[in-house]
Structure formats: structure tokens, C-alpha cells
Design a protein around this motif. Structure first.
Motif, PDB file in Angstrom:
ATOM      1  N   HIS B  86       0.836  -1.204   0.000  1.00  0.00           N
ATOM      2  CA  HIS B  86       0.000   0.000   0.000  1.00  0.00           C
ATOM      3  C   HIS B  86       0.864   1.245   0.000  1.00  0.00           C
ATOM      4  N   ASP B  87       2.148   1.077  -0.191  1.00  0.00           N
ATOM      5  CA  ASP B  87       3.055   2.182   0.100  1.00  0.00           C
ATOM      6  C   ASP B  87       3.563   2.940  -1.119  1.00  0.00           C
ATOM      7  N   GLY B  89       1.680   5.531  -2.259  1.00  0.00           N
ATOM      8  CA  GLY B  89       1.207   6.895  -2.052  1.00  0.00           C
ATOM      9  C   GLY B  89      -0.074   7.310  -2.748  1.00  0.00           C
ATOM     10  N   ASP B  90      -0.705   6.441  -3.544  1.00  0.00           N
ATOM     11  CA  ASP B  90      -1.918   6.880  -4.236  1.00  0.00           C
ATOM     12  C   ASP B  90      -3.170   6.153  -3.763  1.00  0.00           C
ATOM     13  N   GLY B  91      -3.058   5.398  -2.692  1.00  0.00           N
ATOM     14  CA  GLY B  91      -4.235   4.740  -2.145  1.00  0.00           C
ATOM     15  C   GLY B  91      -4.611   3.429  -2.814  1.00  0.00           C
ATOM     16  N   LEU B 109      13.613   2.265  -5.901  1.00  0.00           N
ATOM     17  CA  LEU B 109      13.934   3.686  -5.917  1.00  0.00           C
ATOM     18  C   LEU B 109      12.953   4.301  -6.908  1.00  0.00           C
ATOM     19  N   VAL B 110      12.053   5.156  -6.397  1.00  0.00           N
ATOM     20  CA  VAL B 110      10.938   5.652  -7.194  1.00  0.00           C
ATOM     21  C   VAL B 110      11.093   7.141  -7.503  1.00  0.00           C
ATOM     22  N   CYS B 111      10.947   7.508  -8.781  1.00  0.00           N
ATOM     23  CA  CYS B 111      10.986   8.929  -9.129  1.00  0.00           C
ATOM     24  C   CYS B 111       9.637   9.551  -8.805  1.00  0.00           C
ATOM     25  N   HIS B 143       9.819  -6.453   6.438  1.00  0.00           N
ATOM     26  CA  HIS B 143       9.911  -5.001   6.311  1.00  0.00           C
ATOM     27  C   HIS B 143       9.620  -4.512   4.904  1.00  0.00           C
ATOM     28  N   ARG B 144       9.388  -3.227   4.810  1.00  0.00           N
ATOM     29  CA  ARG B 144       9.245  -2.562   3.529  1.00  0.00           C
ATOM     30  C   ARG B 144      10.164  -1.368   3.536  1.00  0.00           C
ATOM     31  N   MET B 145      10.794  -1.131   2.425  1.00  0.00           N
ATOM     32  CA  MET B 145      11.669   0.031   2.358  1.00  0.00           C
ATOM     33  C   MET B 145      11.581   0.598   0.949  1.00  0.00           C
ATOM     34  N   GLU B 146      11.403   1.884   0.866  1.00  0.00           N
ATOM     35  CA  GLU B 146      11.263   2.547  -0.423  1.00  0.00           C
ATOM     36  C   GLU B 146      12.077   3.826  -0.417  1.00  0.00           C
ATOM     37  N   PHE B 147      12.742   4.107  -1.513  1.00  0.00           N
ATOM     38  CA  PHE B 147      13.463   5.371  -1.635  1.00  0.00           C
ATOM     39  C   PHE B 147      12.775   6.222  -2.690  1.00  0.00           C
ATOM     40  N   PHE B 148      12.704   7.519  -2.436  1.00  0.00           N
ATOM     41  CA  PHE B 148      12.052   8.427  -3.378  1.00  0.00           C
ATOM     42  C   PHE B 148      13.001   9.554  -3.750  1.00  0.00           C
TER      43      PHE B 148
END
Lengths: 157, 157
Positions: B86-87, B89-91, B109-111, B143-148
Motif C-alpha cells: 500500500h506504500d 502513495g496513491d491509495g 527507488l521511485v521517481c 519489512h518494507r523500504m522505499e526510496f524516493f
DNA sequence: GAAAGGATTGCAAACCACTTGCATTCCCAC
DNA sequence: GTGGGAATGCAAGTGGTTTGCAATCCTTTC
């Protein structure tokens, strides 16, 4: 017939102490102080973990406001630095005061059964993040990290 | 009048090659093989980044199924190890084959401008995670890990 | 190979988080 | 005090997701 929030009449009376840069922005007039906004910030400051809009509204208690107003204010406050998070796995956004404002950057350990949230003090990813930005040519880099598991209370046996 | 998916008549014909442990579970009869489920797994295997239910349904193409069926199957497959996220960011929830099944555990790694997703090969958090579980008494930890950030293409200048 | 029963599906309606349109109210500047 | 932009409450509208139900499918048993 539309009625304002009960505390809306004299909003300036509500200011008590600084919350964070967000409150300072409110003070400096970059954002208008209204009772709902002030109350929302108070609520967020009192809670260690991020809150959903419904939780915020419930916590507002007698300063109770329309949900649409809460949602609108969450957007407004977000533009001013409040942090919106979608990463708790249930589809509901949660809000917290920006980690840059006041407290140190932190992450969470979430129980997947009872949703208990444990705050993790520090973050060791900043150096790794810089390396990542350099390697992939990214700028303005940030991250989210969440840990999930079953807390001692929820464990069978 | 309710009609089954076009490929539903002879679902066993659809098996071509193993996808992951999930497919093995299907094979061993722990979960029934149906055309929609098989097709969903195929779709997920072909895509590097997590997909929403609508994206999955669009990708199903001629194996097109009711959205409710896709949603139900996402729950079923989730119980078998598929990862719901769910991570972004747009629901909207996104799904991917479990990092434990087949490929190595990885993050993204998300733009934040063009939504480009870069896969990050490895994860160094496993040791830290064990320590965390021990310290807080948690079990079944993940775990969840995301880079923006802003990718080179989207950077001004 | 026909009947029984449980699982799966399509359809439609419901649900929930969130947004938006609109009229009213508030607040600040003049 | 008056005018106008901002904020609010209410109600209706989105969009993602779930659920109830009847029809269909598949597997088991005879």
C-alpha cells in the motif's frame, strides 16, 4: 444551517506553545490560524504514532469538525510540511508532524495483528541514501521504511 | 447470465513453467489452479514492478475477468505468499510475487515526478531485522523500504 | 456417467477513504 | 461597516475494494 466549530470564535486564544516549525509558519501568517488547524496540530503532537483522519477527528473531541474539513486541512498542512503516509497497509493515509521538525528522523515497527506501533529511534540509512542518489543520479532523495511482525501480546501460546 | 473466463474450460492446459513457490503450491493442490489465478501469476512474473488490480486486469487481456474476481484472487494468492503493498502513495494496493519466492529480496527507488521505478538488488536489513525482533519480542518479522527522489531525466536544468 | 456438494465466478450493490460543489460564515483590509 | 477572499458544513460524487447471491464449474462418490 452551517455552524462554525465551537472554538472558532477566538482562535488566537488557542495558541499555547510552539509545536514545530509548522506552528511557526502559522504564527508568521504564512498559513492562517484556524481552530481546526490548531487543534489538529495539537492532536498530532500528543500522539507518538501517525494518525488517520478519523482518528484525528475523534481525538478532536469537542472541537469536532466535519470530516471534509479535516481532509482539506490535512492537504493544507501537508503543503506546509506535515507528513502524509500511505504505508501502513490498510489503505488509509496517516499523518504525523514532519520528522524534520523537532524530533529526529524515525521509523516504525508495526504489529500486523493489533496494529500496535513501536517507534524506532534512529535511522542509519542516510549514508546509504546518499550513495544511492550518487549512483543513480537522483536528487531530493528520501525514504520510507517500515517493519512488520507479531508483537509479544499477539503471539500464540 | 454469468459466463466463465474464456480460458476457464481447460485450466490445466495453461501450465507452462514454474513461476515460483506459489505455482508449486498451486500444483501440489494446496490451492486450486484456475485460469484467472494462473494468468494473474503470469502477469506478475512478467512485470518488474508491483501492479494494481486494474493494471493486472488490463494485462490479462483476453483472459479478462471481473474485477471482483481479481480482487478475490489477490486475497487468495496473498494468503499463499503474494505480497500486497500500500506504500506507493496513491491509495491503490499493488501486488508482486513474494521476494522470498524465486528472486532475491529487493526494494525500489521511485521517481516522484515520472514514477519510474529502479529495482535495488539486495537488502542489508535482514540482520538488523533479527536484532529488532529479539529486542522487541516480535515474531514473523518483515519489512518494507522505499526510496524516493527525482530521477536524472526529470531534474530541472 | 449421473448426482451431490464445495469452490469459483459474474454481476450488482454496498462500503469506505477521500474529494468536490455550493451556499453560508468567518475574518481581515480598507 | 462593507467587500472579498478564505474556511467551513453539508451533501453528493469518485475510485478502490468488498460482499451477497445466483449461476457455473470441478471433484468426489456412488
Amino acid at each position: 444551517m452551517s455552524r462554525p466549530c465551537p472554538q472558532h470564535q477566538h482562535p488566537h486564544r488557542l495558541i499555547q506553545q510552539p509545536l514545530s516549525d509548522l506552528t511557526d509558519k502559522l504564527r508568521r501568517g504564512e498559513l492562517k490560524i484556524t481552530a481546526p488547524r490548531q487543534a489538529i496540530l495539537e492532536v498530532l503532537r500528543k500522539h507518538a504514532s501517525p494518525l488517520t483522519t478519523k482518528e484525528i477527528r475523534r481525538a478532536l473531541g469537542k472541537a469536532d469538525c466535519d470530516l471534509a474539513t479535516v481532509y482539506r486541512n490535512m492537504h493544507t498542512l501537508e503543503r506546509m510540511g506535515l507528513v502524509r503516509r500511505h504505508d501502513f497497509g490498510d489503505g488509509a493515509a496517516r499523518f504525523e508532524l514532519s520528522p524534520d521538525e523537532g524530533d529526529a528522523h524515525h521509523h516504525h515497527l508495526v504489529c500486523t495483528r493489533c496494529s500496535k506501533v513501536i517507534e524506532l529511534d534512529d535511522c542509519f540509512l542516510d549514508r546509504f541514501q546518499e550513495e544511492l542518489a550518487r549512483r543513480h543520479g537522483f536528487s531530493g532523495i528520501s525514504h520510507r521504511m517500515e517493519f512488520f511482525g507479531i508483537c509479544p501480546t499477539c503471539q500464540p501460546g
